[in-house]
Design an enzyme around this catalytic site. Structure first.
Site, PDB file in Angstrom:
ATOM      1  N   CYS A   1      18.649  -9.425 -41.615  1.00 51.58           N
ATOM      2  CA  CYS A   1      18.089  -8.074 -41.504  1.00 51.58           C
ATOM      3  C   CYS A   1      17.414  -7.663 -42.807  1.00 51.58           C
ATOM      4  O   CYS A   1      16.464  -6.880 -42.809  1.00 51.58           O
ATOM      5  CB  CYS A   1      19.173  -7.069 -41.121  1.00 51.58           C
ATOM      6  SG  CYS A   1      20.545  -6.953 -42.291  1.00 51.58           S
TER       7      CYS A   1
ATOM      8  N   HIS B   1      24.106  -2.762 -43.167  1.00 45.66           N
ATOM      9  CA  HIS B   1      22.898  -3.208 -42.461  1.00 45.66           C
ATOM     10  C   HIS B   1      21.675  -2.616 -43.144  1.00 45.66           C
ATOM     11  O   HIS B   1      21.705  -1.474 -43.629  1.00 45.66           O
ATOM     12  CB  HIS B   1      22.976  -2.753 -41.003  1.00 45.66           C
ATOM     13  CG  HIS B   1      21.878  -3.282 -40.137  1.00 45.66           C
ATOM     14  ND1 HIS B   1      21.616  -4.621 -39.983  1.00 45.66           N
ATOM     15  CD2 HIS B   1      20.956  -2.626 -39.364  1.00 45.66           C
ATOM     16  CE1 HIS B   1      20.603  -4.784 -39.142  1.00 45.66           C
ATOM     17  NE2 HIS B   1      20.194  -3.587 -38.765  1.00 45.66           N
TER      18      HIS B   1
ATOM     19  N   ASN C   1      15.545   0.514 -37.250  1.00 44.40           N
ATOM     20  CA  ASN C   1      16.543  -0.542 -37.240  1.00 44.40           C
ATOM     21  C   ASN C   1      15.868  -1.843 -36.801  1.00 44.40           C
ATOM     22  O   ASN C   1      15.259  -1.890 -35.734  1.00 44.40           O
ATOM     23  CB  ASN C   1      17.662  -0.176 -36.256  1.00 44.40           C
ATOM     24  CG  ASN C   1      18.744  -1.241 -36.163  1.00 44.40           C
ATOM     25  OD1 ASN C   1      18.698  -2.258 -36.833  1.00 44.40           O
ATOM     26  ND2 ASN C   1      19.732  -0.994 -35.308  1.00 44.40           N
TER      27      ASN C   1
ATOM     28  N   ASP D   1      17.077  11.076 -31.217  1.00 42.64           N
ATOM     29  CA  ASP D   1      16.238  11.271 -30.028  1.00 42.64           C
ATOM     30  C   ASP D   1      16.851  12.261 -29.050  1.00 42.64           C
ATOM     31  O   ASP D   1      16.138  12.991 -28.350  1.00 42.64           O
ATOM     32  CB  ASP D   1      16.021   9.926 -29.323  1.00 42.64           C
ATOM     33  CG  ASP D   1      15.014   9.046 -30.055  1.00 42.64           C
ATOM     34  OD1 ASP D   1      14.395   9.538 -31.011  1.00 42.64           O
ATOM     35  OD2 ASP D   1      14.869   7.872 -29.674  1.00 42.64           O
TER      36      ASP D   1
END
Length: 517
Positions: free
Chosen positions: A112, A265, A289, A302
């Protein structure tokens, strides 16, 4: 022509081109892209008829040695099949309707840190096209035969990596980085080239976005802490960075109240905006992400009801849309609270056909070497003086704008320093580790004709800026605001039993003088 000869010619010819067309020696970025890529295309046109389709790369074969170097199968990556894009999808293309941040999906590999930087890069097409040049599609003889040209910045130079298009799959689907559209393969190709650069896919499992942003741009990455220690002008720096197309990433620190975030992350920061809300101004941060899903579920997500109170014009201005694609919004206060740090990668001036981006940075760089058992850390003045020393002369202050700049910046020069050692990721399988190193800035009167002695360094009053504690990262950085004048720069490492090469880079607004003593 064999695969070995193709890469041998690429290495020999590109060495000269990398010196001549280095993108940070006041050269046009497009020229540095085109010259080496033209060599590759000419070589392939001349030899493609004598080459077999998708020849095996002896340095990165289609077997387990390219997947992992551990003794045991890494993460049980067994029973995989290597397939070409046109075997995975009959409509395979490198790009489908261009390349965007929303294309990127992380696979089973823990990279990532790399994909978050790649997502940030996708917002700057001129840079992405430099890494994976255009013209490599079905109409390209080389691509049709299964060969691609990708470029990464390594230790001060751009390095071309030629790969075949055999990709690891399971049950006909890619297992590592991929595009949301199964017909699109630019993510998988760049990821494979990056893995080849470092020897295997396992070699790029885990890392720092500070490093991958530099590998993709040749820029200088600087990290700022968040939380209570966040810089008071951080949001203004983020908005300016967004306008200047500076790349930004962040890392989630991990808390009990995750609200959809993933611990440890890396994410891409793709915008910072001020909007009108309930009669006042609120600061929002736009984040993505790399997984392509699993979004923040708190305020301004959202599903948040707060968006109902924002006008349609404001939503359009900042590019808001409600869609589960890994892109989400947070208030700046929540962003500081949940994320541990933000990284900026400044990349200098860039030109591209039909469009120009330009920020204010000039880049000066030089390479040096630490000898074994010579030099020491700053606490030992006698041995510290034997480290390499460089004379920096700042000739004039930066341009000052009373409306834009803080009053304390008038008459000063803003600089960013980077001290980089050769990347040990290449030698992960051998267990090699980075050196602990630091960089210090000393102010002096006049220009010394030779290196300064131990007496100078015993008096620490001349030390004006330091990168701080010795750390074993690939690169340590330092930002400083200095008055015009003369300074001595000293790169050092804590333990001197090992030697090694290093690279010093200085980003400045104006021309500077920089020479080794």
């Amino acid at each position: 022509m064999t695969y070995e000869r193709l890469n041998e010619r690429r290495r020999d010819e590109s060495t000269y081109l990398q010196r001549k067309w280095s993108p940070f020696l006041d050269q046009n970025f497009l020229q540095s892209s085109a010259k080496s890529y033209q060599l590759y295309r000419r070589t392939m046109r001349e030899n493609v008829r004598r080459m077999e389709p998708c020849m095996t790369d002896p340095e990165f074969p289609e077997n387990d040695s390219s997947l992992y170097y551990s003794e045991k199968p890494y993460r049980f990556l067994t029973n995989l099949q290597w397939m070409r894009p046109n075997e995975i999808s009959p409509n395979a293309k490198v790009r489908v309707d261009g390349a965007t941040t929303q294309d990127i999906i992380q696979g089973e590999l823990g990279d990532c840190w790399f994909l978050a930087s790649l997502a940030a890069l996708a917002k700057r097409q001129s840079f992405l096209n430099h890494v994976l040049p255009l013209g490599q599609d079905a109409n390209s003889p080389a691509a049709a035969m299964g060969y691609y040209y990708v470029r990464f910045w390594t230790f001060g130079e751009w390095t071309a990596v030629i790969i075949n298009d055999m990709l690891p799959t399971r049950n006909g689907r890619l297992v590592f980085g991929q595009c949301l559209d199964r017909n699109e393969f630019w993510v998988a190709l760049i990821e494979k080239a990056f893995a080849r650069l470092y020897g295997s896919y396992e070699a790029i499992d885990g890392g720092f976005t500070l490093e991958s942003m530099e590998d993709l741009t040749g820029g200088l990455s600087v990290q700022y802490d968040l939380g209570d220690d966040a810089h008071p002008d951080l949001f203004s720096r983020m908005t300016k960075a967004y306008k200047n197309n500076t790349l930004m990433t962040c890392t989630y620190r991990g808390t009990k109240d995750k609200r959809g975030l993933i611990s440890l992350h890396a994410y891409s920061v793709t915008g910072a905006f001020r909007i009108h809300f309930r009669g006042s101004i609120i600061r929002l941060v736009k984040i993505r992400n790399p997984y392509g899903d699993e979004e923040w579920t708190g305020d301004w997500s959202d599903s948040s009801e707060l968006w109902a109170e924002v006008s349609l014009a404001e939503k359009r201005k900042i590019g808001y849309r409600k869609k589960n694609e890994g892109v989400f919004w947070m208030s700046f206060e929540d962003f500081k609270s949940y994320f541990g740090s933000i990284k900026f990668c400044t990349v200098g001036a860039v030109s591209a056909p039909g469009r120009t981006w330009k920020d204010r940075w000039r880049v000066t760089q030089t390479k040096g070497f630490w000898q074994r058992n010579v030099g020491s850390h700053r606490r030992e003045a006698r041995d510290f003086a034997f480290n390499p020393q460089y004379l920096l002369t700042l000739l004039q202050p930066d341009d000052y704008d009373r409306e834009r700049d803080d009053w304390s910046q008038e008459g000063k020069c803003d600089l960013s320093f980077g001290l980089m050692q050769q990347d040990k990721r290449h030698f992960r399988s051998e267990g090699r580790e980075n050196l602990y190193m630091a960089i210090d800035v000393y102010q002096i009167d006049g220009k010394p004709p030779s290196k300064l002695g131990p007496e100078f360094f015993r008096d620490r009053s001349a030390l004006v800026f330091s990168s701080g504690k010795y750390i074993n990262r690939r690169e340590v950085t330092l930002t400083a605001s200095l008055s015009p004048g003369n300074y001595v720069i000293v790169p050092s490492r804590f333990y001197n039993k090992n030697g090694g090469r290093f690279l010093i880079r200085i980003f400045s607004e104006n021309l500077i003088e920089f020479n080794q003593l």
